[in-house]
Design an enzyme around this catalytic site. Structure first.
Site, PDB file in Angstrom:
ATOM      1  N   CYS A  13       0.819  -1.217   0.000  1.00  0.00           N
ATOM      2  CA  CYS A  13       0.000   0.000   0.000  1.00  0.00           C
ATOM      3  C   CYS A  13       0.853   1.268   0.000  1.00  0.00           C
ATOM      4  CB  CYS A  13      -0.933  -0.002   1.207  1.00  0.00           C
ATOM      5  SG  CYS A  13      -0.107  -0.356   2.768  1.00  0.00           S
TER       6      CYS A  13
ATOM      7  N   HIS B  83      -2.345   7.009   3.218  1.00  0.00           N
ATOM      8  CA  HIS B  83      -0.880   7.075   3.303  1.00  0.00           C
ATOM      9  C   HIS B  83      -0.408   8.296   2.521  1.00  0.00           C
ATOM     10  CE1 HIS B  83      -0.881   3.336   5.289  1.00  0.00           C
ATOM     11  NE2 HIS B  83      -0.284   2.557   4.408  1.00  0.00           N
TER      12      HIS B  83
END
Length: 361
Positions: free
Chosen positions: A158, A251
Protein backbone atom coordinates in the site's frame (compact mmCIF):
# COMPACT_ATOMS: atom_id res chain seq x y z
CA UNK A 1 -28.21 -17.14 -9.54
CA UNK A 2 -26.96 -14.15 -11.53
CA UNK A 3 -24.43 -14.26 -14.38
CA UNK A 4 -21.87 -12.73 -12.06
CA UNK A 5 -18.67 -14.64 -11.28
CA UNK A 6 -18.72 -16.41 -7.91
CA UNK A 7 -16.09 -14.94 -5.60
CA UNK A 8 -14.55 -16.40 -2.46
CA UNK A 9 -12.81 -14.22 0.14
CA UNK A 10 -10.00 -16.03 1.97
CA UNK A 11 -9.46 -14.34 5.33
CA UNK A 12 -12.83 -12.63 5.06
CA UNK A 13 -13.21 -11.70 8.74
CA UNK A 14 -10.12 -9.42 8.97
CA UNK A 15 -9.97 -5.74 8.06
CA UNK A 16 -8.89 -6.25 4.43
CA UNK A 17 -11.39 -9.09 4.04
CA UNK A 18 -14.11 -6.73 5.31
CA UNK A 19 -12.97 -4.08 2.82
CA UNK A 20 -13.26 -6.64 -0.01
CA UNK A 21 -16.80 -7.46 1.10
CA UNK A 22 -17.77 -3.76 1.26
CA UNK A 23 -16.28 -2.96 -2.15
CA UNK A 24 -17.90 -5.98 -3.82
CA UNK A 25 -21.41 -5.11 -2.64
CA UNK A 26 -23.43 -4.56 -5.85
CA UNK A 27 -20.37 -5.13 -8.06
CA UNK A 28 -21.52 -5.52 -11.69
CA UNK A 29 -19.24 -8.50 -12.47
CA UNK A 30 -18.51 -10.26 -9.16
CA UNK A 31 -20.63 -11.65 -6.32
CA UNK A 32 -19.33 -12.83 -2.95
CA UNK A 33 -20.78 -16.31 -2.52
CA UNK A 34 -18.18 -17.86 -0.22
CA UNK A 35 -16.21 -16.59 2.77
CA UNK A 36 -13.42 -18.65 4.31
CA UNK A 37 -11.46 -17.92 7.47
CA UNK A 38 -9.66 -19.66 10.32
CA UNK A 39 -11.11 -22.86 11.84
CA UNK A 40 -12.35 -20.83 14.85
CA UNK A 41 -14.71 -18.86 12.56
CA UNK A 42 -15.76 -21.83 10.41
CA UNK A 43 -19.36 -22.98 10.85
CA UNK A 44 -20.58 -19.59 12.10
CA UNK A 45 -22.51 -17.13 9.98
CA UNK A 46 -20.36 -14.24 8.76
CA UNK A 47 -22.28 -11.89 11.07
CA UNK A 48 -21.53 -14.14 14.08
CA UNK A 49 -17.88 -14.69 13.11
CA UNK A 50 -17.16 -10.95 12.82
CA UNK A 51 -19.25 -10.01 15.87
CA UNK A 52 -18.35 -6.52 17.09
CA UNK A 53 -15.16 -6.41 14.97
CA UNK A 54 -16.75 -4.87 11.84
CA UNK A 55 -14.35 -2.01 11.05
CA UNK A 56 -15.85 -0.39 7.95
CA UNK A 57 -17.71 2.96 7.99
CA UNK A 58 -20.60 1.45 6.04
CA UNK A 59 -22.83 -1.30 7.50
CA UNK A 60 -22.14 -4.97 6.81
CA UNK A 61 -23.91 -5.85 3.52
CA UNK A 62 -27.11 -7.82 4.13
CA UNK A 63 -26.18 -10.31 1.39
CA UNK A 64 -23.19 -11.68 3.35
CA UNK A 65 -24.55 -11.72 6.92
CA UNK A 66 -25.98 -15.24 6.72
CA UNK A 67 -23.20 -16.81 4.64
CA UNK A 68 -21.75 -19.68 6.70
CA UNK A 69 -17.98 -19.21 6.97
CA UNK A 70 -15.91 -22.10 5.63
CA UNK A 71 -12.54 -23.35 6.89
CA UNK A 72 -9.88 -21.74 4.69
CA UNK A 73 -7.71 -24.85 5.07
CA UNK A 74 -10.34 -27.06 3.35
CA UNK A 75 -9.00 -25.93 0.00
CA UNK A 76 -10.77 -28.24 -2.43
CA UNK A 77 -14.12 -27.74 -0.64
CA UNK A 78 -13.85 -23.94 -0.79
CA UNK A 79 -12.53 -23.99 -4.37
CA UNK A 80 -15.46 -26.09 -5.57
CA UNK A 81 -17.85 -23.25 -4.63
CA UNK A 82 -16.17 -20.38 -6.50
CA UNK A 83 -14.83 -19.16 -9.86
CA UNK A 84 -11.89 -17.32 -8.24
CA UNK A 85 -10.76 -16.03 -4.84
CA UNK A 86 -9.35 -12.92 -3.23
CA UNK A 87 -6.75 -13.74 -0.60
CA UNK A 88 -6.38 -11.69 2.59
CA UNK A 89 -5.37 -14.49 4.95
CA UNK A 90 -3.48 -13.79 8.17
CA UNK A 91 -0.76 -16.46 8.27
CA UNK A 92 3.02 -16.69 8.10
CA UNK A 93 4.60 -15.90 4.73
CA UNK A 94 5.44 -19.57 4.10
CA UNK A 95 1.90 -20.68 5.00
CA UNK A 96 0.43 -18.04 2.67
CA UNK A 97 2.71 -19.10 -0.20
CA UNK A 98 1.68 -22.72 0.26
CA UNK A 99 -2.07 -22.17 0.59
CA UNK A 100 -2.28 -19.73 -2.34
CA UNK A 101 -0.46 -22.24 -4.58
CA UNK A 102 -2.78 -24.98 -3.30
CA UNK A 103 -5.82 -22.93 -4.35
CA UNK A 104 -4.26 -22.15 -7.75
CA UNK A 105 -3.66 -25.87 -8.29
CA UNK A 106 -7.42 -26.51 -7.90
CA UNK A 107 -7.73 -24.40 -11.11
CA UNK A 108 -8.93 -21.43 -9.04
CA UNK A 109 -7.31 -18.06 -9.85
CA UNK A 110 -6.04 -16.28 -6.74
CA UNK A 111 -5.84 -12.48 -6.58
CA UNK A 112 -3.86 -11.77 -3.44
CA UNK A 113 -3.53 -8.79 -1.15
CA UNK A 114 -0.70 -10.57 0.70
CA UNK A 115 3.03 -9.97 0.27
CA UNK A 116 4.10 -13.64 0.24
CA UNK A 117 4.28 -14.05 -3.55
CA UNK A 118 5.37 -10.51 -4.48
CA UNK A 119 8.87 -11.71 -5.34
CA UNK A 120 7.95 -15.08 -6.86
CA UNK A 121 9.53 -14.50 -10.32
CA UNK A 122 6.55 -15.72 -12.38
CA UNK A 123 3.82 -14.10 -10.25
CA UNK A 124 2.76 -10.68 -11.60
CA UNK A 125 2.59 -7.83 -9.05
CA UNK A 126 0.17 -5.45 -10.68
CA UNK A 127 -0.85 -1.82 -10.49
CA UNK A 128 -3.25 -2.06 -13.44
CA UNK A 129 -2.59 1.46 -14.78
CA UNK A 130 1.19 0.90 -14.69
CA UNK A 131 2.10 -2.66 -15.63
CA UNK A 132 -0.93 -4.49 -17.05
CA UNK A 133 1.44 -6.21 -19.51
CA UNK A 134 2.95 -8.23 -16.63
CA UNK A 135 -0.06 -10.57 -16.81
CA UNK A 136 1.81 -12.16 -19.75
CA UNK A 137 3.98 -14.00 -17.19
CA UNK A 138 0.94 -15.99 -15.99
CA UNK A 139 1.35 -18.53 -18.83
CA UNK A 140 4.80 -19.48 -17.49
CA UNK A 141 3.43 -19.71 -13.95
CA UNK A 142 0.65 -22.07 -15.10
CA UNK A 143 3.26 -24.35 -16.68
CA UNK A 144 5.19 -24.44 -13.40
CA UNK A 145 2.04 -25.14 -11.37
CA UNK A 146 0.67 -27.64 -13.91
CA UNK A 147 -2.63 -25.74 -14.26
CA UNK A 148 -4.80 -24.63 -17.16
CA UNK A 149 -6.71 -21.79 -15.47
CA UNK A 150 -5.33 -21.59 -11.93
CA UNK A 151 -2.69 -18.95 -11.10
CA UNK A 152 -1.72 -16.28 -8.56
CA UNK A 153 -1.58 -12.53 -9.16
CA UNK A 154 -0.71 -10.05 -6.41
CA UNK A 155 -0.90 -6.35 -5.79
CA UNK A 156 2.01 -4.36 -4.34
CA UNK A 157 2.41 -2.79 -0.94
CA UNK A 158 0.00 0.00 0.00
CA UNK A 159 2.83 2.46 0.76
CA UNK A 160 4.10 2.69 -2.83
CA UNK A 161 0.78 3.82 -4.34
CA UNK A 162 1.14 7.43 -3.18
CA UNK A 163 4.34 8.14 -5.14
CA UNK A 164 4.99 5.39 -7.73
CA UNK A 165 2.17 6.52 -10.11
CA UNK A 166 3.68 10.03 -10.27
CA UNK A 167 7.17 8.69 -10.95
CA UNK A 168 5.69 6.44 -13.65
CA UNK A 169 3.94 9.40 -15.28
CA UNK A 170 7.36 11.10 -15.43
CA UNK A 171 9.30 8.15 -16.89
CA UNK A 172 10.30 10.00 -20.07
CA UNK A 173 12.23 12.51 -17.93
CA UNK A 174 14.20 9.60 -16.46
CA UNK A 175 13.95 9.85 -12.67
CA UNK A 176 16.99 8.05 -11.29
CA UNK A 177 17.23 8.90 -7.59
CA UNK A 178 14.33 9.21 -5.15
CA UNK A 179 14.12 9.91 -1.42
CA UNK A 180 10.68 9.22 0.02
CA UNK A 181 9.21 9.45 3.50
CA UNK A 182 5.78 7.88 3.97
CA UNK A 183 3.37 8.80 6.75
CA UNK A 184 1.18 5.73 7.08
CA UNK A 185 -2.30 5.24 8.50
CA UNK A 186 -3.03 2.76 11.27
CA UNK A 187 -5.50 0.79 9.12
CA UNK A 188 -2.40 -0.36 7.22
CA UNK A 189 -1.71 -2.48 10.29
CA UNK A 190 -5.33 -3.70 10.36
CA UNK A 191 -6.09 -1.44 13.33
CA UNK A 192 -8.54 1.23 14.41
CA UNK A 193 -7.98 3.74 17.22
CA UNK A 194 -10.30 1.66 19.37
CA UNK A 195 -7.95 -1.33 19.27
CA UNK A 196 -4.70 0.67 19.08
CA UNK A 197 -5.19 3.48 21.64
CA UNK A 198 -1.43 4.05 22.00
CA UNK A 199 -1.44 5.53 18.48
CA UNK A 200 -3.64 8.45 19.56
CA UNK A 201 -1.50 11.61 19.48
CA UNK A 202 1.53 9.45 18.70
CA UNK A 203 4.03 8.84 15.90
CA UNK A 204 6.04 5.60 15.60
CA UNK A 205 9.11 5.91 13.33
CA UNK A 206 9.22 2.24 12.37
CA UNK A 207 7.00 -0.18 10.44
CA UNK A 208 8.54 -3.64 10.12
CA UNK A 209 9.65 -4.51 6.57
CA UNK A 210 7.99 -1.44 5.09
CA UNK A 211 11.08 0.50 4.04
CA UNK A 212 12.50 -2.40 2.05
CA UNK A 213 9.13 -2.84 0.28
CA UNK A 214 8.89 0.88 -0.44
CA UNK A 215 12.37 0.89 -1.99
CA UNK A 216 12.22 -2.37 -3.98
CA UNK A 217 8.63 -2.98 -5.07
CA UNK A 218 8.41 -0.02 -7.51
CA UNK A 219 11.40 -1.53 -9.34
CA UNK A 220 9.52 -4.79 -9.85
CA UNK A 221 6.40 -2.93 -11.00
CA UNK A 222 8.59 -1.10 -13.55
CA UNK A 223 10.33 -4.32 -14.61
CA UNK A 224 9.74 -6.35 -17.77
CA UNK A 225 8.72 -9.88 -18.63
CA UNK A 226 11.71 -11.82 -19.96
CA UNK A 227 11.94 -15.59 -20.48
CA UNK A 228 8.85 -16.27 -18.38
CA UNK A 229 9.82 -14.20 -15.33
CA UNK A 230 9.67 -10.55 -14.29
CA UNK A 231 13.06 -8.84 -14.24
CA UNK A 232 12.99 -5.72 -11.99
CA UNK A 233 14.12 -2.35 -13.34
CA UNK A 234 17.55 -1.22 -12.17
CA UNK A 235 17.69 2.37 -13.44
CA UNK A 236 16.18 4.06 -10.35
CA UNK A 237 17.46 4.12 -6.78
CA UNK A 238 14.90 4.70 -4.02
CA UNK A 239 15.59 5.21 -0.33
CA UNK A 240 12.67 5.32 2.11
CA UNK A 241 11.66 6.10 5.68
CA UNK A 242 8.25 4.82 6.80
CA UNK A 243 6.48 6.35 9.77
CA UNK A 244 3.20 5.35 11.45
CA UNK A 245 1.01 8.39 12.16
CA UNK A 246 -2.31 8.86 14.01
CA UNK A 247 -4.50 8.75 10.90
CA UNK A 248 -7.14 6.05 10.26
CA UNK A 249 -7.02 5.83 6.44
CA UNK A 250 -4.60 7.38 3.96
CA UNK A 251 -0.88 7.07 3.30
CA UNK A 252 0.92 10.34 2.58
CA UNK A 253 4.36 10.49 0.94
CA UNK A 254 6.90 13.31 0.76
CA UNK A 255 9.22 12.59 -2.18
CA UNK A 256 12.36 14.18 -3.61
CA UNK A 257 13.42 13.30 -7.16
CA UNK A 258 16.48 13.71 -9.41
CA UNK A 259 15.90 13.50 -13.18
CA UNK A 260 18.39 12.88 -15.99
CA UNK A 261 16.37 15.26 -18.16
CA UNK A 262 15.21 18.71 -17.15
CA UNK A 263 11.39 18.98 -17.08
CA UNK A 264 9.50 22.14 -16.22
CA UNK A 265 6.81 22.24 -13.55
CA UNK A 266 4.17 22.66 -16.26
CA UNK A 267 5.43 19.55 -18.09
CA UNK A 268 5.41 17.49 -14.89
CA UNK A 269 1.84 18.51 -14.03
CA UNK A 270 0.71 17.89 -17.61
CA UNK A 271 2.11 14.33 -17.47
CA UNK A 272 0.33 13.64 -14.16
CA UNK A 273 -3.04 14.74 -15.53
CA UNK A 274 -2.61 12.85 -18.81
CA UNK A 275 -1.52 9.59 -17.18
CA UNK A 276 -3.88 6.65 -17.61
CA UNK A 277 -3.68 2.96 -18.47
CA UNK A 278 -5.59 -0.19 -19.36
CA UNK A 279 -8.31 0.26 -16.67
CA UNK A 280 -9.32 3.58 -18.23
CA UNK A 281 -9.13 2.24 -21.81
CA UNK A 282 -11.23 -0.80 -20.87
CA UNK A 283 -13.57 1.28 -18.68
CA UNK A 284 -13.27 -1.25 -15.83
CA UNK A 285 -15.97 -0.90 -13.13
CA UNK A 286 -13.60 0.14 -10.31
CA UNK A 287 -11.25 2.27 -12.45
CA UNK A 288 -10.91 5.94 -11.54
CA UNK A 289 -11.81 8.15 -14.50
CA UNK A 290 -8.92 10.48 -13.59
CA UNK A 291 -6.21 8.33 -11.99
CA UNK A 292 -4.01 11.21 -10.73
CA UNK A 293 -5.24 14.66 -9.71
CA UNK A 294 -2.90 17.59 -9.16
CA UNK A 295 -3.84 20.03 -6.42
CA UNK A 296 -2.61 23.64 -6.67
CA UNK A 297 -3.34 24.67 -3.06
CA UNK A 298 -0.30 24.85 -0.76
CA UNK A 299 -2.08 22.83 1.96
CA UNK A 300 -3.27 19.91 -0.20
CA UNK A 301 -3.56 16.99 -0.52
CA UNK A 302 -4.96 16.43 2.95
CA UNK A 303 -6.16 13.11 4.32
CA UNK A 304 -9.52 14.41 5.56
CA UNK A 305 -10.33 16.27 2.35
CA UNK A 306 -8.78 14.08 -0.32
CA UNK A 307 -8.35 10.43 0.72
CA UNK A 308 -11.63 9.38 -0.92
CA UNK A 309 -10.79 10.95 -4.31
CA UNK A 310 -12.32 8.78 -7.08
CA UNK A 311 -13.93 6.53 -4.40
CA UNK A 312 -10.48 5.96 -2.89
CA UNK A 313 -9.09 4.62 -6.17
CA UNK A 314 -7.35 7.82 -7.33
CA UNK A 315 -4.04 9.35 -6.28
CA UNK A 316 -3.65 13.00 -5.22
CA UNK A 317 -0.41 14.91 -5.82
CA UNK A 318 0.43 18.42 -4.63
CA UNK A 319 3.20 20.78 -3.50
CA UNK A 320 5.32 20.13 -6.60
CA UNK A 321 8.24 22.53 -6.42
CA UNK A 322 11.92 22.82 -7.19
CA UNK A 323 14.29 21.56 -4.52
CA UNK A 324 17.64 22.96 -3.39
CA UNK A 325 19.32 19.52 -3.22
CA UNK A 326 17.22 17.33 -5.53
CA UNK A 327 15.53 18.56 -8.72
CA UNK A 328 11.86 18.42 -7.67
CA UNK A 329 9.82 17.49 -4.60
CA UNK A 330 6.14 16.69 -4.13
CA UNK A 331 3.56 15.27 -1.71
CA UNK A 332 1.34 12.32 -2.64
CA UNK A 333 -1.71 10.75 -1.00
CA UNK A 334 -3.51 7.46 -1.60
CA UNK A 335 -6.16 5.44 0.25
CA UNK A 336 -4.23 2.55 1.74
CA UNK A 337 -7.07 0.05 2.18
CA UNK A 338 -8.91 0.92 -1.05
CA UNK A 339 -6.39 1.67 -3.83
CA UNK A 340 -3.57 0.27 -1.68
CA UNK A 341 -5.23 -3.01 -0.71
CA UNK A 342 -8.66 -4.48 -1.50
CA UNK A 343 -9.66 -1.93 -4.17
CA UNK A 344 -6.37 -2.40 -6.02
CA UNK A 345 -6.94 -6.17 -5.95
CA UNK A 346 -10.52 -5.81 -7.23
CA UNK A 347 -9.28 -3.64 -10.10
CA UNK A 348 -6.61 -6.27 -10.83
CA UNK A 349 -9.31 -8.98 -10.96
CA UNK A 350 -11.38 -6.83 -13.31
CA UNK A 351 -8.36 -6.49 -15.61
CA UNK A 352 -7.76 -10.26 -15.51
CA UNK A 353 -11.44 -10.91 -16.36
CA UNK A 354 -11.37 -8.38 -19.21
CA UNK A 355 -8.25 -10.11 -20.59
CA UNK A 356 -9.93 -13.54 -20.41
CA UNK A 357 -7.83 -14.95 -17.55
CA UNK A 358 -10.69 -15.16 -15.03
CA UNK A 359 -13.97 -16.71 -16.16
CA UNK A 360 -16.75 -18.97 -14.87
CA UNK A 361 -15.60 -22.51 -14.06
Amino acid sequence: MSEKLRVGILGGTGMVGQRFISLLENHPWFEVTTIAASPRSAGKTYEEAVGDRWKMDTPMPEAVKKIVVMNVNEVSKVASEVDFVFSAVDMTKEEIKAIEEEYAKTETPVVSNNSAHRWTPDVPMIVPEINASHIDVIESQKKRLGTTRGFIAVKPNCSIQSYTPALTAWKEYEPYEVVVCTYQAISGAGKTFKDWPEMIENVIPYIGGEEEKSEKEPLRVWGEVKDGVIVPADDVKITAQCIRVPVLNGHTAAAFVKFKKNPTKEQLIEKLLAFSGEPQKLNLPSAPKQFIQYMEEDNRPQVKADVDYENGMGVSIGRLREDSVYDWKFVGLSHNTVRGAAGGAVLCAELLKAKGLISAK
